[in-house]
Write an enzyme that holds these catalytic residues in place. Structure first.
Site, PDB file in Angstrom:
ATOM      1  N   ASP A 151      10.735   4.929  -2.144  1.00 42.79           N
ATOM      2  CA  ASP A 151      11.947   5.663  -1.952  1.00 42.79           C
ATOM      3  C   ASP A 151      13.240   4.806  -1.936  1.00 42.79           C
ATOM      4  OD1 ASP A 151      10.450   8.259  -1.580  1.00 42.79           O
ATOM      5  OD2 ASP A 151      10.216   7.577   0.437  1.00 42.79           O
ATOM      6  N   SER A 204     -11.202  -0.077  -0.822  1.00 46.67           N
ATOM      7  CA  SER A 204      -9.882  -0.460  -0.004  1.00 46.67           C
ATOM      8  C   SER A 204     -10.243  -0.918   1.453  1.00 46.67           C
ATOM      9  CB  SER A 204      -9.244   0.954   0.049  1.00 46.67           C
ATOM     10  OG  SER A 204      -8.503   1.078  -1.124  1.00 46.67           O
ATOM     11  N   ASP A 253      -1.744   1.596  18.009  1.00 47.59           N
ATOM     12  CA  ASP A 253      -2.509   0.457  18.034  1.00 47.59           C
ATOM     13  C   ASP A 253      -1.825  -0.346  16.826  1.00 47.59           C
ATOM     14  OD1 ASP A 253      -4.168   2.098  19.162  1.00 47.59           O
ATOM     15  OD2 ASP A 253      -6.118   1.695  17.939  1.00 47.59           O
ATOM     16  N   ASP A 260       0.925  -1.354   0.060  1.00 51.59           N
ATOM     17  CA  ASP A 260      -0.008   0.013  -0.068  1.00 51.59           C
ATOM     18  C   ASP A 260       0.858   0.979  -0.033  1.00 51.59           C
ATOM     19  OD1 ASP A 260      -2.169   1.754   0.941  1.00 51.59           O
ATOM     20  OD2 ASP A 260      -3.097  -0.246   0.990  1.00 51.59           O
ATOM     21  N   ASN A 286     -13.022   1.942  -7.168  1.00 55.38           N
ATOM     22  CA  ASN A 286     -14.181   2.837  -6.739  1.00 55.38           C
ATOM     23  C   ASN A 286     -14.709   3.983  -7.993  1.00 55.38           C
ATOM     24  OD1 ASN A 286     -14.039   1.990  -4.003  1.00 55.38           O
ATOM     25  ND2 ASN A 286     -12.198   3.185  -3.836  1.00 55.38           N
ATOM     26  N   HIS A 312      -3.656   6.128   4.088  1.00 56.54           N
ATOM     27  CA  HIS A 312      -4.291   5.069   3.473  1.00 56.54           C
ATOM     28  C   HIS A 312      -4.009   3.765   3.938  1.00 56.54           C
ATOM     29  CE1 HIS A 312      -5.636   2.176   0.279  1.00 56.54           C
ATOM     30  NE2 HIS A 312      -6.649   2.922   0.044  1.00 56.54           N
ATOM     31  N   GLN A 367       7.226   4.182   5.661  1.00 57.45           N
ATOM     32  CA  GLN A 367       6.533   4.975   6.415  1.00 57.45           C
ATOM     33  C   GLN A 367       5.377   5.705   5.502  1.00 57.45           C
ATOM     34  OE1 GLN A 367       6.805   5.373   9.510  1.00 57.45           O
ATOM     35  NE2 GLN A 367       5.393   7.055   9.701  1.00 57.45           N
ATOM     36  N   ALA A 378      -7.528  -7.438  -8.966  1.00 62.96           N
ATOM     37  CA  ALA A 378      -8.628  -8.034  -8.310  1.00 62.96           C
ATOM     38  C   ALA A 378      -9.317  -8.720  -9.503  1.00 62.96           C
ATOM     39  CB  ALA A 378      -9.582  -6.721  -7.926  1.00 62.96           C
TER      40      ALA A 378
END
Length: 404
Positions: free
Chosen positions: A72, A258, A59, A50, A178, A83, A78, A187
């Site tokens: 990168d 997502s 959490d 992602d 979407n 998202h 990071q 998918a």
């Protein structure tokens, strides 16, 4: 060709210090509380390919494994958009919010930056996450890969990489997209669990943004920030971990396919953790789904809404022997996937069937249920050699009613 995430919109939240899992209205509707009594996913690794994941989120930080950043070109995936952090939380958060499998290990792989991502980076991330990159060994290969991203274009190289990952026994879950059109790639590729979106929390319906059509396998809650069905003053978005505009750990409501895909990835991890073989997970997810719309498989929501309620042993499973006219000779309830059929006629052609009687009505192979069949011949002693039956969701045309 550009790869993009499959989030629709977001609504940041400022939460208090108390747990807000009761605001995650989608977990009870999917049967997660019941499933958590059996397992919370310990021992399973899920890759989040992602925009990266916020490594300092309270959490998530205790469950994150060392990952990679293909945007990168370093080892620090990071998140700067939130998202991937939101997606990761829906799989494995355990804090103010909870994921579907709160004890899994999360493997962050960043392939999307502020300007999107490339198919080449996605391919590299896929292969590395699955432990298939010989140049960069992965000490923590994933058993499940979540792809809340996609592209409307076809890439043969991406299709080949996905098949390589699937052949390695890794479960691949991807969001359909979407823009209200057909499912995006990856998918729509064979073997991938393609997840579209529906909304609750009162009445189940499919938001207009959700991509659907050929290739759609299953649905989960993606939310709808334009609705407030239960009139609780909060939009019907999907609450999870996120980052604030300043880059600090936070929480937000988002909607989109997502948000639906990681729910399925988390439930797949629960099935693996309770001992389900990887090659059976896709069929079980689809076979246990709550049917929506027309009976059985459809192009709108696939096999229906994902259902986390665990199978209790082999309850609901039946195996039977049929004669050449399709009449039931005998049937049994398998134990731990094994069964023996007795009182068979010698030297006779028979059909052995097995499947799920989810409704408990003595009929197996109804639309949406798991079903399999194999033809064989009994010996002179009325026995058959061992034969494996592969169970797959069925459209109901081969349903068999048993004598109770």
């Amino acid at each position: 060709m550009q790869v993009q995430d499959t989030q629709k919109t977001e609504l940041p939240l400022h939460l208090g210090t108390q747990a807000v899992t009761d605001r995650q209205w989608f977990w009870p509707l999917l049967g997660l509380q019941e499933a958590w009594k059996t397992t919370e996913g310990k021992g399973i690794t899920v890759a989040v390919i992602d925009t990266g994941v916020a490594s300092n989120h309270p959490d998530l930080r205790s469950t994150l494994l060392p990952g990679r950043d293909y945007v990168d070109g370093d080892l620090t995936p990071q998140d700067v958009s939130g998202h991937g952090t939101h997606v990761a939380g829906l799989i494995g958060a355990h804090g103010q919010v909870k994921g579907a499998a709160p004890q899994v290990a999360l493997l962050p792989v960043r392939v999307i930056g502020p300007d999107g991502g490339s198919v080449s980076d996605l391919i590299q991330g896929l292969l590395w996450a699955a432990g298939l990159d010989p140049e960069h060994p992965n000490p923590h290969p994933a058993q499940v890969i979540n792809l809340s991203l996609g592209t409307p274009e076809y890439s043969e190289r991406l299709a080949e990489a996905v098949q390589q990952v699937l052949k390695a026994g890794v479960i691949v879950v991807a969001a359909t997209g979407n823009d209200g059109g057909l499912p995006y790639s990856p998918a729509n590729l064979p073997g991938v669990i393609a997840v579209t979106s529906v909304n609750g929390p009162v009445t189940t319906y499919q938001p207009t943004y959700a991509n659907r059509g050929p290739g759609t396998r299953i649905a989960a809650y993606g939310g709808d920030l334009n609705a407030d069905q239960n009139q609780d003053g909060e939009r019907d978005g999907i609450l999870s971990t996120d980052i604030t505009s300043a880059g600090a750990p936070g929480y937000a409501l988002r909607n989109g396919t997502s948000m639906a895909a990681p729910q399925v990835s988390g439930i797949a991890a629960l099935l693996l953790a309770q001992g389900t073989p990887a090659h059976q997970v896709k069929a079980l997810l689809e076979g246990q789904a709550t049917d929506l719309g027309v009976s059985g498989m459809d192009l709108t929501t696939g096999w229906g809404l994902v259902n986390a309620r665990p199978l209790q042993g082999e309850v609901g499973m039946i195996a039977a022997a049929l004669d050449e006219k399709g009449r039931v000779i005998t049937y049994v309830r398998p134990e731990q996937g094994q069964f023996t059929l007795n009182s068979l006629p010698p030297n006779t052609s028979i059909t052995v069937i097995a499947g799920m009687d989810r409704e408990g009505n003595g009929v197996i192979g109804e639309a949406g249920e798991l079903f399999g069949t194999v033809k064989t011949t009994t010996s002179t002693a009325g026995q058959i050699s061992k034969a494996a039956i592969t169970l797959q969701p069925t459209d109901g045309r081969s349903a068999v009613a048993l004598n109770k």
